[in-house]
Design an enzyme around this catalytic site. Structure first.
Site, PDB file in Angstrom:
ATOM      1  N   LYS A 126       0.798  -1.283   0.029  1.00 32.34           N
ATOM      2  CA  LYS A 126       0.048  -0.096   0.062  1.00 32.34           C
ATOM      3  C   LYS A 126       1.094   1.232  -0.031  1.00 32.34           C
ATOM      4  O   LYS A 126       1.977   1.289   0.600  1.00 32.34           O
ATOM      5  CB  LYS A 126      -0.717   0.069   1.239  1.00 32.34           C
ATOM      6  CG  LYS A 126      -2.058   0.708   1.087  1.00 32.34           C
ATOM      7  CD  LYS A 126      -3.066  -0.020   0.239  1.00 32.34           C
ATOM      8  CE  LYS A 126      -4.303   0.903   0.138  1.00 32.34           C
ATOM      9  NZ  LYS A 126      -5.447  -0.103  -0.123  1.00 32.34           N
TER      10      LYS A 126
HETATM   11  N1  GLU Z   1      -7.108   0.059  -3.310  1.00 27.04           N
HETATM   12  C1  GLU Z   1      -7.982  -1.152  -3.642  1.00 27.04           C
HETATM   13  C2  GLU Z   1      -7.931  -1.944  -2.569  1.00 27.04           C
HETATM   14  O1  GLU Z   1      -7.843  -1.660  -1.526  1.00 27.04           O
HETATM   15  C3  GLU Z   1      -7.440  -1.671  -4.921  1.00 27.04           C
HETATM   16  C4  GLU Z   1      -6.030  -2.307  -4.826  1.00 27.04           C
HETATM   17  C5  GLU Z   1      -5.616  -2.704  -6.175  1.00 27.04           C
HETATM   18  O2  GLU Z   1      -6.240  -3.033  -7.232  1.00 27.04           O
HETATM   19  O3  GLU Z   1      -4.519  -3.129  -6.514  1.00 27.04           O
HETATM   20  O4  GLU Z   1      -8.295  -3.268  -2.632  1.00 27.04           O
END
Ligand code: GLU
Length: 436
Positions: A126
């Site tokens: 993240k």
């Molecule tokens: N931000 C989204 C999540 O928390 C998508 C992450 C992604 O597609 O890599 O799942």
């Protein structure tokens, strides 16, 4: 630029009054508590537990931003790569004034479990920048994004770590990241990010994937709880990409969405809100507040309404020890990451509320991110119908798998989902062995 939690009340002077909550630290505590419970169920060694609890790589970067008035402001950004055992790290990039290293750590760990549970061949990561994007021009956001991307460039790539949108970022952010990465390596690399615009290699169906997935799971969960969707009522907290989409798809399925809220306030209409008109209202005014035909209600009351389904689709920690006992919904489907604290989870279990955890309920986004990466790697594009059909079948397969594990091991759905995910990551880690 402040890094304070904007929505938290000022520290109360009265002795005994609740202190200001550090939502990032709380999120990390919850993520760690969920892992500890899974490790206990699985009987893992302390060494393996430590390995799974700690991020493999954490990067904190200073981002000097030249503002439009030529002044310079220093921002802070993070990229945490929690695990690579099953493949490259994967996860979104968040722009919010509440972003902290602890929050990003928690979100990265949840991405590892989400990718594992849904059987997409990724680890978890993240990113975040502590910024309120509403206070910056598009040109400033472009400079922030490009500088952040340059700073983290050595650790991202289509086989290393693949960012995607999250709160406060969108397709445009991903296009800037992709362009910055590509210019630096000297050729176009669409697969370095997902959630891109279709014109530069994005997938059809990616923008609606998370909310569609939430609703596939919500309908399955309502049926499982013996509630017919067409006779059910729902509340959705958050009216961004996930919340607005989920409210719309719920309404399409015949669920009566009686109340919604965003960061500015909440509204209620007993006969059900017309989500399409509400979406138009939000597009013109910026908030759900003041939607004709609805009544304003306090934001905390929103979560406590007597409905069948509650979809928290905003941020972490909104269902906690102080409000969980007042929640009357029969089913909670987590559109957001980490909306329920460990203390609230216990109260919901005692009260017989069915909680479908984030790593299952909101996995639609990363599933279609995976589809986008696969399509980009093959340079072969699927139709919207193919994307939607494969999304639904993966979501429902994971749902049935979690139900089976929950029944077999006598666990609630969060415990079953986490155990399943953690076990797969540990298996990959064990079979690869430790180097050196
Ligand atoms: N931000 C989204 C999540 O928390 C998508 C992450 C992604 O597609 O890599 O799942």
């Amino acid at each position: 630029m402040t890094t304070e939690v904007l929505s938290a009340p000022a520290t109360p002077a009265t002795p005994g009054a609740a202190p200001v909550r550090d939502t990032g630290a709380e999120a990390l505590e919850n993520a760690q508590a969920q892992l500890s419970a899974a490790v206990q169920t699985l009987g893992f060694s302390n060494g393996l537990h430590q390995h799974l609890a700690k991020a493999r790589r954490e990067m904190t970067v200073g981002i000097p931003l030249r503002r439009d008035d030529d002044s310079v402001e220093m921002l802070t950004g993070y990229r945490v790569q929690h695990n690579f055992s099953r493949g490259p790290a994967k996860g979104g990039l968040r722009y919010s004034p509440n972003v902290s290293l602890d929050e990003v750590r928690a979100l990265a760990m949840w991405m590892t479990w989400k990718c594992s549970l849904l059987n997409v061949p990724y680890g978890g990561a993240k990113g975040g920048i502590t910024i309120d994007p509403r206070n910056y021009s598009q040109r400033e956001l472009e400079r922030v994004t490009r500088r952040y991307t340059s700073e983290i460039l050595p650790i991202i790539g289509p086989d290393k770590d693949i960012p995607a949108p999250d709160i406060g970022t969108d397709e445009q952010t991903m296009a800037w990241m992709m362009d910055t990465y590509s210019v630096n390596v000297g050729y176009t690399v669409p697969s370095v990010v997902t959630g891109k615009p279709v014109s530069v290699g994005g997938s059809l169906g990616r923008p609606s994937a998370t909310s569609r997935g939430v609703v596939h799971i919500a309908l399955a969960a309502l049926n499982h709880a013996g509630l017919a969707p067409a006779r059910s009522t729902a509340v959705v907290q958050g009216f961004g990409k996930v919340g607005a989409g989920a409210a719309g798809f719920l309404a399409d399925a015949g669920v009566r969405v009686v109340a919604v809220g965003d960061q500015y306030g909440a509204i209620h209409a007993a006969e059900g809100l017309d989500i399409r008109s509400l979406t138009d209202h939000v597009r013109t005014t910026g908030s759900v507040v003041g939607f004709p035909g609805s009544d304003p209600i306090p934001s905390d009351v929103l979560l406590e309404l007597d409905v069948d389904l509650l979809v928290p689709a905003a941020v972490e920690g909104v269902l906690h020890a102080d409000n969980a006992a007042r929640v009357q919904a029969k089913v909670i489907v987590e559109g957001a990451n980490g909306p329920t604290t460990t203390a609230a989870d216990r109260i919901f279990a005692d009260n017989g509320i069915l909680v479908v955890p984030d790593i299952l309920a909101n996995a639609g986004g990363v599933i279609v991110s995976y589809f986008e990466w696969v399509q980009g790697n093959q340079a072969y594009w699927w139709t919207a119908a193919e994307v939607e059909e494969r999304l639904e079948s993966r979501m429902l397969a994971a749902w049935h798998n979690v139900l089976t594990v929950a029944n077999r091991r006598s666990l609630n759905l969060r415990e079953a989902a986490t155990v399943t995910a953690v076990e797969r990551v540990a298996e990959a880690r064990q079979i690869r062995g430790l180097y050196p």
